[in-house]
Design an enzyme around this catalytic site. Structure first.
Site, PDB file in Angstrom:
ATOM      1  N   LYS A 179       0.621  -0.910  -0.172  1.00 55.38           N
ATOM      2  CA  LYS A 179      -0.203  -0.416   0.011  1.00 55.38           C
ATOM      3  C   LYS A 179       1.022   1.223  -0.009  1.00 55.38           C
ATOM      4  O   LYS A 179       1.479   1.380   0.740  1.00 55.38           O
ATOM      5  CB  LYS A 179      -0.518   0.297   1.036  1.00 55.38           C
ATOM      6  CG  LYS A 179      -2.047   1.126   1.433  1.00 55.38           C
ATOM      7  CD  LYS A 179      -2.399   1.366   2.262  1.00 55.38           C
ATOM      8  CE  LYS A 179      -1.524   2.917   2.458  1.00 55.38           C
ATOM      9  NZ  LYS A 179      -1.705   3.985   1.440  1.00 55.38           N
ATOM     10  N   GLU A 254       9.472   1.611  10.893  1.00 61.48           N
ATOM     11  CA  GLU A 254      10.459   2.672  10.112  1.00 61.48           C
ATOM     12  C   GLU A 254       9.642   3.862  10.001  1.00 61.48           C
ATOM     13  O   GLU A 254       9.060   3.775   9.945  1.00 61.48           O
ATOM     14  CB  GLU A 254      10.829   2.477   8.955  1.00 61.48           C
ATOM     15  CG  GLU A 254      11.924   0.917   8.804  1.00 61.48           C
ATOM     16  CD  GLU A 254      13.220   0.818   9.289  1.00 61.48           C
ATOM     17  OE1 GLU A 254      13.815   1.589   9.872  1.00 61.48           O
ATOM     18  OE2 GLU A 254      13.753  -0.057   9.311  1.00 61.48           O
ATOM     19  N   CYS A 288      13.767  10.567   6.809  1.00 63.50           N
ATOM     20  CA  CYS A 288      14.150  10.570   7.961  1.00 63.50           C
ATOM     21  C   CYS A 288      14.970  10.363   8.800  1.00 63.50           C
ATOM     22  O   CYS A 288      15.193  10.359  10.181  1.00 63.50           O
ATOM     23  CB  CYS A 288      12.909   8.997   8.204  1.00 63.50           C
ATOM     24  SG  CYS A 288      14.155   8.065   7.062  1.00 63.50           S
ATOM     25  N   GLU A 389       8.947  16.462  15.140  1.00 60.69           N
ATOM     26  CA  GLU A 389       9.766  16.306  13.357  1.00 60.69           C
ATOM     27  C   GLU A 389       8.885  17.021  12.896  1.00 60.69           C
ATOM     28  O   GLU A 389       7.642  16.744  12.828  1.00 60.69           O
ATOM     29  CB  GLU A 389       8.827  14.391  13.352  1.00 60.69           C
ATOM     30  CG  GLU A 389      10.029  14.146  11.354  1.00 60.69           C
ATOM     31  CD  GLU A 389      10.237  12.831  11.201  1.00 60.69           C
ATOM     32  OE1 GLU A 389       8.854  12.657  11.297  1.00 60.69           O
ATOM     33  OE2 GLU A 389      10.931  12.011  11.056  1.00 60.69           O
TER      34      GLU A 389
HETATM   35  P1  NAD Z   1       2.144   8.122   7.270  1.00 60.39           P
HETATM   36  O1  NAD Z   1       2.298   7.772   8.610  1.00 60.39           O
HETATM   37  O2  NAD Z   1       1.913   8.953   7.563  1.00 60.39           O
HETATM   38  O3  NAD Z   1       2.023   7.825   6.301  1.00 60.39           O
HETATM   39  C1  NAD Z   1       2.661   6.457   5.960  1.00 60.39           C
HETATM   40  C2  NAD Z   1       1.863   5.499   5.295  1.00 60.39           C
HETATM   41  O4  NAD Z   1       1.107   5.097   6.599  1.00 60.39           O
HETATM   42  C3  NAD Z   1       1.066   5.406   3.901  1.00 60.39           C
HETATM   43  O5  NAD Z   1       0.593   4.416   3.428  1.00 60.39           O
HETATM   44  C4  NAD Z   1      -0.036   5.696   4.402  1.00 60.39           C
HETATM   45  O6  NAD Z   1      -1.400   6.023   3.740  1.00 60.39           O
HETATM   46  C5  NAD Z   1      -0.208   4.930   5.362  1.00 60.39           C
HETATM   47  N1  NAD Z   1      -1.487   4.800   6.661  1.00 60.39           N
HETATM   48  C6  NAD Z   1      -1.259   6.056   7.068  1.00 60.39           C
HETATM   49  N2  NAD Z   1      -2.684   5.512   8.512  1.00 60.39           N
HETATM   50  C7  NAD Z   1      -2.824   3.401   7.893  1.00 60.39           C
HETATM   51  C8  NAD Z   1      -3.440   3.248   8.901  1.00 60.39           C
HETATM   52  N3  NAD Z   1      -4.146   3.374   9.638  1.00 60.39           N
HETATM   53  N4  NAD Z   1      -3.183   1.783   8.882  1.00 60.39           N
HETATM   54  C9  NAD Z   1      -2.181   1.671   8.369  1.00 60.39           C
HETATM   55  N5  NAD Z   1      -1.599   2.385   6.993  1.00 60.39           N
HETATM   56  C10 NAD Z   1      -1.677   3.249   7.295  1.00 60.39           C
HETATM   57  O7  NAD Z   1       3.790   9.080   6.950  1.00 60.39           O
HETATM   58  P2  NAD Z   1       3.952   9.633   5.659  1.00 60.39           P
HETATM   59  O8  NAD Z   1       3.661  11.502   6.006  1.00 60.39           O
HETATM   60  O9  NAD Z   1       3.410   9.453   4.778  1.00 60.39           O
HETATM   61  O10 NAD Z   1       5.650  10.425   5.410  1.00 60.39           O
HETATM   62  C11 NAD Z   1       6.376  10.846   6.220  1.00 60.39           C
HETATM   63  C12 NAD Z   1       7.304   9.856   8.230  1.00 60.39           C
HETATM   64  O11 NAD Z   1       7.746   8.521   7.580  1.00 60.39           O
HETATM   65  C13 NAD Z   1       7.966  10.727   9.062  1.00 60.39           C
HETATM   66  O12 NAD Z   1       7.654  10.788  10.430  1.00 60.39           O
HETATM   67  C14 NAD Z   1       8.954  10.271   8.692  1.00 60.39           C
HETATM   68  O13 NAD Z   1      10.227  10.279   9.170  1.00 60.39           O
HETATM   69  C15 NAD Z   1       8.693   8.448   8.308  1.00 60.39           C
HETATM   70  N6  NAD Z   1       9.973   7.936   7.296  1.00 60.39           N
HETATM   71  C16 NAD Z   1      10.642   6.915   8.301  1.00 60.39           C
HETATM   72  C17 NAD Z   1      11.774   6.589   7.288  1.00 60.39           C
HETATM   73  C18 NAD Z   1      12.694   5.382   8.253  1.00 60.39           C
HETATM   74  O14 NAD Z   1      12.979   4.199   7.851  1.00 60.39           O
HETATM   75  N7  NAD Z   1      12.397   5.637   9.632  1.00 60.39           N
HETATM   76  C19 NAD Z   1      11.679   6.664   6.005  1.00 60.39           C
HETATM   77  C20 NAD Z   1      11.115   7.214   5.587  1.00 60.39           C
HETATM   78  C21 NAD Z   1      10.288   8.067   6.224  1.00 60.39           C
END
Ligand code: NAD
Length: 497
Positions: A179, A254, A288, A389
């Site tokens: 997804k 992650e 991240c 963040e």
């Molecule tokens: P997000 O948590 O809003 O969304 C991530 C994914 O989760 C998306 O596909 C979203 O549609 C999905 N999602 C949202 N609600 C959900 C639910 N209830 N159940 C299942 N899936 C759901 O994050 P974002 O805004 O897309 O990305 C930014 C974040 O990602 C930042 O916090 C960043 O630090 C983190 N990030 C972490 C890493 C790492 O490797 N540690 C790498 C890149 C980004």
């Protein structure tokens, strides 16, 4: 070859079939121009069920599950070849969707392809283990796929982050439902097409975009999903972890970061200032591992800050495909609003905005979600802007007086993803590196990544590791086998003769 990005209504992938869902779709906006890119069909809960069933069927098929490792490796290498052949297309999908500059997008495709090659080599060479026997038997440890893996990805680096998950999960022999984030669906869709074209059996990889709040829960909670691999924000990660805990399935998380980047007075200050600039501003801060908290030893604080400011001012912010562009827009207008609200909040609390703190004045960029590289100073490490963040081009600069004071401040945050240390004193580098609560430490460098090194965070930055040899084990479950070499039964503790 028709591709997702060429179509007005982009379909998604279930069981090797392309599905168009005109009643449920995502209108995709280009963050650099504000124009509509395309409509992407979004999955429903029924689509998630179909995708999971399809992944389950494919993952249970012995032809996939028991595929010989060297044959699986050939398949992964073919995927890498196709990624490089379609590098422009993949890079364009990412650039249109999250506004990252062309050079970064192209480099991420090469990085993603390298990940497939790494896991091809890993699966071909990693063996099972014979463990030391404690009786007349042969004892072995073998590694088996989980079954269906739910892979959920964010929008900031969809090509590399999806490759980390898909390459390792395919190498391990799982079925997958991917997804992708609503902002960046087509990178995952195109990777799905590449896997099919490379010969991955239909149904092994299914790609269903849609709002996380709507279909994400259905995916994680589906009874046939046996493992979740999530990259995204900490709050969503917590929710997924709760669901996974109830089902008793593993969730690799992650999550976010607020990484300390530390410069001692004895460091190579020019190189450190170069790194401090790249660490936060590359990718418009949407990383991240961004070095978003800059700690500088007080006696060189002004000198280092003026070097970082000079470098940040010189960054070329432009449309992502403009020649020489180094910084594009934020990935969405909502994200820019959030960045603006964080900087305004800090300003109201008395923070000093050393540079930036605004949208660029260039009228060519007025329709995009652009925001200038920003450096915030005059704050305590406890300030909200230094704790939360932001995921934007905002650096918090803070002085420190000694090692003890530095470690206390650096660790006083909920996150623990990455960190950087600049010093000429190798003993201090070792001490500080061991004291930092972070899954990654860069010493006299920053943002050096290797597919061969495990990646992941401490504390609320996550759980489990991707990449490296541990990255493949993440997608496997462990089975111990005991094979008697005796003609009589001699097991148990007390009843056997
Ligand atoms: P997000 O948590 O809003 O969304 C991530 C994914 O989760 C998306 O596909 C979203 O549609 C999905 N999602 C949202 N609600 C959900 C639910 N209830 N159940 C299942 N899936 C759901 O994050 P974002 O805004 O897309 O990305 C930014 C974040 O990602 C930042 O916090 C960043 O630090 C983190 N990030 C972490 C890493 C790492 O490797 N540690 C790498 C890149 C980004």
């Amino acid at each position: 070859m028709s591709t997702a990005a060429d179509l007005k209504q982009v379909p998604f992938l279930i069981g090797g079939e392309w599905i168009t869902n005109s009643s449920s779709c995502i209108t995709h906006i280009n963050p650099a121009t504000g124009e509509v890119n395309y409509q992407v069909s979004a999955g429903t809960e029924a689509d998630i069920d179909a995708a999971v069933q399809s992944a389950h069927k494919a993952a249970s098929n012995p032809a996939w599950r028991n595929m010989l490792p060297h044959v699986r490796a050939q398949l992964l290498n073919r995927i890498a070849d196709l990624m490089m052949e379609r590098s422009d297309l993949l890079a364009r999908c990412q650039m249109l969707e999250n506004g990252k500059v062309w050079k970064e997008c192209k480099n991420q495709v090469a990085n993603g392809a390298a990940t497939f090659r790494y896991f091809a080599s890993a699966i071909e060479t990693l063996g099972s283990e014979i463990t030391p026997p404690r009786g007349n038997y042969l004892s072995m440890t073998v590694y088996e796929p989980w079954g269906v893996v739910a892979a959920i990805t964010p929008w900031n680096s969809p090509i590399t982050l999806t490759s980390n998950k898909i390459a390792a999960a395919l190498a391990a022999g799982n079925g997958i439902v991917l997804k992708p984030a609503s902002f960046t669906p087509t990178c995952g869709i195109e990777l799905g097409r590449i896997c099919l074209d490379a010969g991955v059996p239909p149904g092994v990889l299914n790609v269903v975009p849609g709002a996380g709040g709507k279909i994400g829960d259905a995916l994680v909670n589906h009874p046939l999903v046996r493992m979740v691999s999530f990259t995204g924000g900490t709050e969503v990660g917590r929710r997924i972890s709760e669901f996974a805990g109830r089902k008793i399935i593993p969730a690799v998380l992650e999550l976010g970061g607020k990484s300390p980047h530390i410069i001692f007075a004895d460091a190579n200050l020019k190189a450190a200032a170069d790194a401090a600039t790249v660490a936060i501003f590359e990718g418009t801060g949407q990383s991240c591992t961004a070095g978003s908290r800059l700690f500088v030893e007080r006696k060189v604080y002004d000198e280092v800050l003026s070097m970082v400011m000079e470098r940040a001012r010189a960054l070329h912010i432009d449309l992502p495909d403009a020649p020489g562009a180094q910084l594009g827009p934020s990935a969405s207008f909502g994200q820019r609003e959030f960045i603006e609200s964080m900087v305004e909040g800090a300003r109201k609390e008395g923070a000093e905005i050393l540079i930036g703190g605004n949208r660029p004045a260039d009228p060519r960029l007025a329709k995009g979600a652009f925001y200038l590289p920003t450096i915030v100073a005059g704050i305590s490490h406890k300030a909200q802007i230094a704790q939360q963040e932001i995921f934007g081009p905002v650096l918090c600069a803070m002085p420190f007086d000694n090692e003890e004071d530095l470690i206390a401040q650096a660790n006083d945050v909920n996150y623990g993803l990455a960190s950087g240390i600049w010093t000429a004193d190798y003993k201090r580098a070792w001490r500080v590196a061991r004291a930092l609560e972070a899954g990654m430490v860069w010493i006299n460098t920053y943002k050096q990544f290797s597919t061969a090194s495990p990646f992941g965070g401490f504390k609320e930055s996550g759980l489990g590791r991707e990449k490296g040899l541990q990255g493949i084990r993440t997608y496997q479950q462990v089975k111990s086998m005991f094979w008697s070499m005796s003609d009589t039964f001699d097991g148990g503790f007390s009843l056997a003769k």
